[in-house]
Design a protein around this motif. Structure first.
Motif, PDB file in Angstrom:
ATOM      1  N   PRO A 255       0.845  -1.203   0.000  1.00 49.82           N
ATOM      2  CA  PRO A 255       0.000   0.000   0.000  1.00 49.82           C
ATOM      3  C   PRO A 255       0.875   1.247   0.000  1.00 49.82           C
ATOM      4  O   PRO A 255       2.004   1.226   0.488  1.00 49.82           O
ATOM      5  N   THR A 256       0.356   2.305  -0.565  1.00 51.16           N
ATOM      6  CA  THR A 256       1.088   3.565  -0.609  1.00 51.16           C
ATOM      7  C   THR A 256       0.253   4.648   0.053  1.00 51.16           C
ATOM      8  O   THR A 256      -0.946   4.754  -0.203  1.00 51.16           O
ATOM      9  N   VAL A 257       0.896   5.415   0.910  1.00 54.05           N
ATOM     10  CA  VAL A 257       0.269   6.581   1.527  1.00 54.05           C
ATOM     11  C   VAL A 257       1.208   7.753   1.308  1.00 54.05           C
ATOM     12  O   VAL A 257       2.393   7.666   1.605  1.00 54.05           O
ATOM     13  N   GLU A 258       0.676   8.828   0.748  1.00 50.21           N
ATOM     14  CA  GLU A 258       1.474  10.030   0.502  1.00 50.21           C
ATOM     15  C   GLU A 258       0.880  11.193   1.273  1.00 50.21           C
ATOM     16  O   GLU A 258      -0.331  11.400   1.246  1.00 50.21           O
ATOM     17  N   ILE A 259       1.726  11.936   1.962  1.00 53.23           N
ATOM     18  CA  ILE A 259       1.286  13.145   2.647  1.00 53.23           C
ATOM     19  C   ILE A 259       1.819  14.327   1.840  1.00 53.23           C
ATOM     20  O   ILE A 259       3.024  14.463   1.670  1.00 53.23           O
ATOM     21  N   TRP A 260       0.909  15.138   1.326  1.00 55.02           N
ATOM     22  CA  TRP A 260       1.278  16.303   0.520  1.00 55.02           C
ATOM     23  C   TRP A 260       1.184  17.548   1.385  1.00 55.02           C
ATOM     24  O   TRP A 260       0.154  17.834   1.970  1.00 55.02           O
ATOM     25  N   TYR A 261       2.306  18.276   1.453  1.00 57.18           N
ATOM     26  CA  TYR A 261       2.388  19.442   2.318  1.00 57.18           C
ATOM     27  C   TYR A 261       3.349  20.432   1.696  1.00 57.18           C
ATOM     28  O   TYR A 261       4.378  20.044   1.156  1.00 57.18           O
ATOM     29  N   ASN A 262       3.040  21.711   1.759  1.00 55.05           N
ATOM     30  CA  ASN A 262       3.896  22.738   1.192  1.00 55.05           C
ATOM     31  C   ASN A 262       4.742  23.369   2.299  1.00 55.05           C
ATOM     32  O   ASN A 262       4.203  24.018   3.190  1.00 55.05           O
ATOM     33  N   THR A 263       6.046  23.138   2.259  1.00 55.57           N
ATOM     34  CA  THR A 263       6.932  23.694   3.276  1.00 55.57           C
ATOM     35  C   THR A 263       8.346  23.807   2.727  1.00 55.57           C
ATOM     36  O   THR A 263       8.725  23.096   1.809  1.00 55.57           O
ATOM     37  N   GLU A 264       9.084  24.697   3.290  1.00 52.40           N
ATOM     38  CA  GLU A 264      10.517  24.778   2.977  1.00 52.40           C
ATOM     39  C   GLU A 264      11.333  24.128   4.076  1.00 52.40           C
ATOM     40  O   GLU A 264      12.548  24.042   3.991  1.00 52.40           O
TER      41      GLU A 264
ATOM     42  N   ASN B 142       9.502  15.547   7.934  1.00 52.16           N
ATOM     43  CA  ASN B 142      10.125  14.309   8.407  1.00 52.16           C
ATOM     44  C   ASN B 142       9.542  13.900   9.752  1.00 52.16           C
ATOM     45  O   ASN B 142       9.327  12.717  10.017  1.00 52.16           O
ATOM     46  N   GLU B 143       9.262  14.883  10.611  1.00 57.55           N
ATOM     47  CA  GLU B 143       8.638  14.594  11.900  1.00 57.55           C
ATOM     48  C   GLU B 143       7.234  14.021  11.710  1.00 57.55           C
ATOM     49  O   GLU B 143       6.841  13.090  12.408  1.00 57.55           O
ATOM     50  N   LYS B 144       6.480  14.543  10.745  1.00 60.24           N
ATOM     51  CA  LYS B 144       5.143  14.023  10.474  1.00 60.24           C
ATOM     52  C   LYS B 144       5.215  12.582   9.957  1.00 60.24           C
ATOM     53  O   LYS B 144       4.384  11.747  10.302  1.00 60.24           O
ATOM     54  N   VAL B 145       6.208  12.289   9.141  1.00 61.67           N
ATOM     55  CA  VAL B 145       6.397  10.916   8.661  1.00 61.67           C
ATOM     56  C   VAL B 145       6.714   9.997   9.835  1.00 61.67           C
ATOM     57  O   VAL B 145       6.178   8.894   9.945  1.00 61.67           O
ATOM     58  N   ARG B 146       7.560  10.452  10.740  1.00 64.85           N
ATOM     59  CA  ARG B 146       7.875   9.646  11.934  1.00 64.85           C
ATOM     60  C   ARG B 146       6.630   9.420  12.793  1.00 64.85           C
ATOM     61  O   ARG B 146       6.418   8.336  13.323  1.00 64.85           O
ATOM     62  N   GLU B 147       5.791  10.453  12.940  1.00 57.13           N
ATOM     63  CA  GLU B 147       4.539  10.309  13.688  1.00 57.13           C
ATOM     64  C   GLU B 147       3.652   9.251  13.037  1.00 57.13           C
ATOM     65  O   GLU B 147       3.051   8.425  13.718  1.00 57.13           O
TER      66      GLU B 147
END
Length: 106
Positions: A56-65, A71-76
Motif C-alpha cells: 500500500p502507498t500513503v502520501e502526505i502532501w504538504y507545502n513547506t521549505e 520528516n517529523e510528520k512521517v515519523r509520527e
C-alpha cells in the motif's frame, strides 16, 4: 465497517491529529483538483497482510521549505502504524518506508 472504510477512517484520524483536517484524505486516483494542502492520498489494497507481500502507498502532501517538519510528520505516521500493528498482535511483518531509514520489523 468494511476494510476500506476502516482504512480511510484510520488515515483520517492521523490527519485530524496532525493537521486538524480529517477530511483531507483521498483515494490516490480521486484527489480533487481543488484539494488544499496538506492532504493525504492513498491506495487501498483489499488483501490480508498475512497472505503475503502487500504494497500500500500513503502520501502526505504538504507545502513547506522546512523538511524537518515533514520528516517529523512521517515519523509520527510510522509510530502510529507500528503501535496499531503491535496492539493487534501482528508479528513477522516488515514495513519498508520509502526512506530506507524507516524499515520496521514487527
Amino acid at each position: 465497517m468494511t476494510k476500506d472504510k476502516a482504512y480511510h477512517a484510520y488515515l483520517a484520524q492521523f490527519m485530524n491529529e496532525s493537521f486538524g483536517n480529517e477530511s483531507a484524505v483521498y483515494i490516490k486516483e480521486r484527489v480533487p483538483d481543488e484539494a488544499l494542502l496538506p492532504y493525504m492520498a492513498y491506495e487501498f489494497i483489499d488483501n490480508d497482510f498475512l497472505d503475503g507481500d502487500v504494497f500500500p502507498t500513503v502520501e502526505i502532501w504538504y507545502n513547506t521549505e522546512n523538511m524537518a517538519y515533514m520528516n517529523e510528520k512521517v515519523r509520527e505516521f510510522r509510530t502510529m502504524i507500528e503501535n496499531k500493528m503491535r496492539s493487534t498482535g501482528m508479528k513477522g511483518i516488515e514495513v519498508v518506508w520509502q526512506d530506507e531509514r524507516f524499515t520496521t520489523v514487527i
